[in-house]
Design an enzyme around this catalytic site. Sequence first.
Site, short mmCIF file in Angstrom:
data_model
loop_
_atom_site.label_atom_id
_atom_site.label_comp_id
_atom_site.label_asym_id
_atom_site.label_seq_id
_atom_site.Cartn_x
_atom_site.Cartn_y
_atom_site.Cartn_z
N MET A 129 25.91 -53.35 44.95
CA MET A 129 26.24 -54.41 44.89
C MET A 129 27.05 -56.06 43.99
O MET A 129 26.85 -56.86 44.38
CB MET A 129 26.03 -55.44 46.41
CG MET A 129 26.26 -54.05 47.63
SD MET A 129 26.17 -55.09 49.16
CE MET A 129 25.01 -55.57 49.18
N GLY A 130 25.94 -55.88 42.23
CA GLY A 130 26.83 -56.62 41.47
C GLY A 130 24.92 -57.48 41.56
O GLY A 130 23.92 -57.38 42.21
N LEU B 56 23.70 -58.03 39.33
CA LEU B 56 22.38 -57.09 37.85
C LEU B 56 20.66 -58.02 38.00
O LEU B 56 20.70 -58.43 37.59
CB LEU B 56 22.97 -56.75 37.52
CG LEU B 56 24.09 -55.62 37.43
CD1 LEU B 56 24.74 -55.41 36.22
CD2 LEU B 56 24.18 -54.86 38.05
N GLU C 285 16.95 -56.21 36.72
CA GLU C 285 16.44 -54.92 36.38
C GLU C 285 16.40 -53.58 37.19
O GLU C 285 16.02 -52.71 36.44
CB GLU C 285 14.42 -55.66 35.66
CG GLU C 285 14.82 -56.49 34.42
CD GLU C 285 15.43 -55.72 33.36
OE1 GLU C 285 15.29 -54.62 32.97
OE2 GLU C 285 16.18 -56.04 32.64
N HIS D 115 18.99 -52.81 39.21
CA HIS D 115 20.36 -51.88 38.78
C HIS D 115 19.63 -50.55 37.16
O HIS D 115 20.33 -50.29 37.08
CB HIS D 115 20.63 -53.20 38.96
CG HIS D 115 21.57 -53.36 40.06
ND1 HIS D 115 21.22 -55.05 40.58
CD2 HIS D 115 21.61 -53.26 41.07
CE1 HIS D 115 21.15 -55.29 41.32
NE2 HIS D 115 21.64 -54.16 42.15
N GLY E 142 18.10 -46.77 44.17
CA GLY E 142 16.46 -47.39 43.73
C GLY E 142 15.91 -46.78 45.41
O GLY E 142 16.05 -46.34 46.61
N LYS F 107 13.53 -48.34 46.58
CA LYS F 107 13.68 -49.93 47.02
C LYS F 107 14.49 -49.99 48.75
O LYS F 107 13.55 -50.69 49.52
CB LYS F 107 14.41 -51.14 46.03
CG LYS F 107 14.82 -52.22 46.28
CD LYS F 107 14.07 -53.74 47.22
CE LYS F 107 13.92 -54.59 48.07
NZ LYS F 107 15.41 -55.20 47.85
N GLN G 52 17.32 -46.45 53.29
CA GLN G 52 19.54 -45.57 52.26
C GLN G 52 19.15 -44.37 51.47
O GLN G 52 20.03 -43.85 52.09
CB GLN G 52 19.70 -47.04 51.75
CG GLN G 52 20.44 -46.64 50.94
CD GLN G 52 21.34 -47.92 49.81
OE1 GLN G 52 22.23 -48.61 50.75
NE2 GLN G 52 21.12 -47.76 48.90
P1 AMP Z 1 22.01 -53.49 45.91
O1 AMP Z 1 23.30 -53.85 44.51
O2 AMP Z 1 21.44 -54.30 45.94
O3 AMP Z 1 23.08 -52.60 46.36
O4 AMP Z 1 21.68 -51.89 44.96
C1 AMP Z 1 22.36 -51.15 44.23
C2 AMP Z 1 20.90 -49.63 44.37
O5 AMP Z 1 20.72 -50.65 43.46
C3 AMP Z 1 20.54 -49.22 45.43
O6 AMP Z 1 20.06 -47.66 44.93
C4 AMP Z 1 18.74 -50.42 45.21
O7 AMP Z 1 18.56 -49.23 45.87
C5 AMP Z 1 18.83 -50.22 43.86
N1 AMP Z 1 17.65 -51.48 43.63
C6 AMP Z 1 17.91 -52.44 43.90
N2 AMP Z 1 16.95 -53.21 43.77
C7 AMP Z 1 16.18 -52.42 43.07
C8 AMP Z 1 14.71 -52.69 42.67
N3 AMP Z 1 13.62 -53.28 42.96
N4 AMP Z 1 14.45 -51.53 42.05
C9 AMP Z 1 14.47 -49.94 41.80
N5 AMP Z 1 16.56 -50.17 42.46
C10 AMP Z 1 16.65 -51.37 43.23
#
Ligand code: AMP
Length: 282
Positions: free
Chosen positions: A30-31, A33, A35, A37, A147, A149, A153
């Site tokens: 979702m942008g 960005l 570390e 991502h 991730g 995280k 999901q």
């Molecule tokens: P988001 O932009 O929050 O939807 O995240 C996009 C992708 O990045 C998802 O697969 C998240 O699980 C992953 N992600 C977000 N934060 C982290 C993190 N701290 N460590 C590893 N992956 C992450």
Amino acid sequence: MEIVKSVKEMKELILEQKALGKTIGFVPTMGYLHEGHISLVKQAVMSNDIVVMSIYVNPTQFGANEDLDKYPRDFEGDCKLAEKEGVDFVFFPANEEMYPNGYNTYINVEGITEVLCGAVRPGHFRGVCTVVAKLFNIVMPDVAYFGQKDAQQVIVIKRMVSDLNINVKVEVCPIVREADGLAMSSRNSYLKPDERSAAIVLYRALSGVKRLIETGESDAGRLKEHIYEIIRKEKLASIEYAEIRNAEDLSDTQNIKGNVLIALAVKIGKTRLIDNIIINNI
Ligand code: AMP
């Protein structure tokens, strides 16, 4: 690096690459960005010929009272980072492109979406699965990177991919943390300085429960109580859930055995944060 806004064009570009025999790695985001991502992108760049990143704040996964409108955005900054890391295509569709007039199809993975985040965010995973399935159909990746995280999901997406026989390999990457242990998240930008300090309570609670398991405690009830004790001490924190579940299927577990997921959702002020660890207890 090319920025692509239209579904039709994205599909054409991918089919061109596939015709050349190239493998496609895909990182949906979702942008805004960070570390976390970037760690997904690095994995994708290492193992694929072409890397596509989507940047799309998907409205269907946000509840009516959630932060869709104020979700942080920095498309230019994101593109600079993505390009530096070796992303080939950024897919950046508008809402009308993803959900045109008359749009009426949603994907509902049952059961495992009704607990943890799914219980407090009804409809969230319906939106996530729908957009991820659409993105898979548009980007046609060989491998997609997610991730740890977002632990639930990952489990839900893997279920959907298996149930719907989608041709994609799901790779899960470890949680990237700040130096003090806070899991990186775009939503961390909401935190005021005192809230930022308070936010490490999630990692402190997870580390505390891990230590307790290492000393031999295996009763989920007592472990949860330990988490609550730690988090209650932080005045700015309020627990949404603290749960210990089977790490493969999210089933409830009373005794810590095998792979267990310890998952937290905690509000720090108004900001909702999630974090988790997986523990393998033999
Ligand atoms: P988001 O932009 O929050 O939807 O995240 C996009 C992708 O990045 C998802 O697969 C998240 O699980 C992953 N992600 C977000 N934060 C982290 C993190 N701290 N460590 C590893 N992956 C992450």
